[in-house]
Design an enzyme around this catalytic site. Sequence first.
Site: not given
Ligand SMILES: NC(=O)c1ccc[n+]([C@@H]2O[C@H](COP(=O)([O-])OP(=O)(O)OC[C@H]3O[C@@H](n4cnc5c(N)ncnc54)[C@H](O)[C@@H]3O)[C@@H](O)[C@H]2O)c1
Length: 432
Positions: A11, A31, A123, A157, A209, A263, A266, A410
Amino acid sequence: MKRVVVVGLGYVGIPVACGFANAGFEAVGIDVIQSKIDMINKGESPVKGKEPGLDELLKKVHRAGRLKATDDYSVCKGAYAILIMVETPVDKDNLPRYKALKSAVSSVGENLTKGTIVVIESTIAPRTTTDIVQPILEKNSGLKAGEDFYLAHCPERVAVGVLLKNLKELDRIIGGINEESAKKAKELYKKIVKGKLYLTDSLTAEVVKTAENTYRDTQIAFANELAYLCEELGIDAFEVQKLVNTSPGRQMLLPGAGVGGHCVPKDPWLLLHGSGETFKPKIIPTSREINDSMPHHMIDLAEEALTQSKVKSKGAKIAVMGYAFIEDSDDVRNTPALPIIEHFAKSGAEVIVHDPYVKGAEGIELTGNLNDALVGADCAIFVTGHSRYKSLKLKNLVQKMRTPIIIDGRNLFDRKKCIKEGFVYKGIGKRH
Ligand SMILES: NC(=O)c1ccc[n+]([C@@H]2O[C@H](COP(=O)([O-])OP(=O)(O)OC[C@H]3O[C@@H](n4cnc5c(N)ncnc54)[C@H](O)[C@@H]3O)[C@@H](O)[C@H]2O)c1
């Protein structure tokens, strides 16, 4: 063309990679999931749900040949910048599970060359940048952080549903392991972020964060606690919330069926992972407990309504409305729907889950068709506030269902109207 490598195409990673490609960089995403790599290389976004502008932008930069995806870390060699945004969950004891982060950082380290800016966007718990990431990068590359390459934490963010908007418009915090690293990272982010870029050290950025999301969790917990109280007093918590917010400086949030997503559930644990032995946090763990209790409260409300209607949960048809954790999204991580589904499946009910955006979940009977879920149902449990549910006609619904019970997590429906139409209506923060 300068290359920006984005590690982790989730995402966060997908919009970031598209953003840099659109700003004129050669964006390469890495990925470990082949199906994501294939979709992106065909110009298709793996992120479903309502994400304004994302599908179009991905198509545009793909057509322009500026976005590619791979599982090959050798693209890190000679890169201008490498941004790491893999998942950073906690384990069952609420400790950081850095399997993905360590694996990604190791592979980046093996392919790191001089002059590259490395940024952790994931994060992370306080001190992770300097105590975990930096040593792995230095060991695997033989280079010195802050001198041979630059290292910073720039926490993301974005939020599901407004990924591109937040990425472009919000202010960002950039925490360098030294001043030079922070300054280099600022140059990079200036290319895609219109908001202000605040420079600080990496530890402060890590705390900022995790504190942002922890603050939100405690605010939601307050709203949920007040919802419990209002239910007991027999008044409407949503009316209370609206009226509280007429007082200056009050911005009370809404109660609900539970807090999900990757997020918010955790990040409070990641924040607390940085605390020492003598400090005993109180508000933060209690807030987690309150928010985690909400799906169980939904179960209690549903069981009460079934008993009231003389229906046994064994053999009843339970329609769980919404599987995504948040409205109009396909993101199901830590969804509050799961404990509800598991409870009724265990009780011997026929559980059918409806979601307009989620296209399949292992071991769960999931449908995108409202009639499949609601016709003949004994109880409709609304977990997610999908827009589609707001336009449901109560008159039609009461005819479709075998037993007209609505459990509203909701604030989707008007209690009085539901009762008038013949429903047994119970909801979070509502008079029962
Ligand atoms: N989703 C949100 O809205 C959001 C917002 C702010 C911060 N974050 C933070 O950002 C980070 C990612 O969140 P996300 O929602 O995108 O997670 P996600 O699970 O959607 O994406 C993570 C991606 O990383 C890949 N991955 C895992 N191990 C890997 C490796 N060794 N090499 C390459 N790719 C690998 C996974 O296959 C996956 O596609 C987290 O730390 C989260 O806390 C997320």
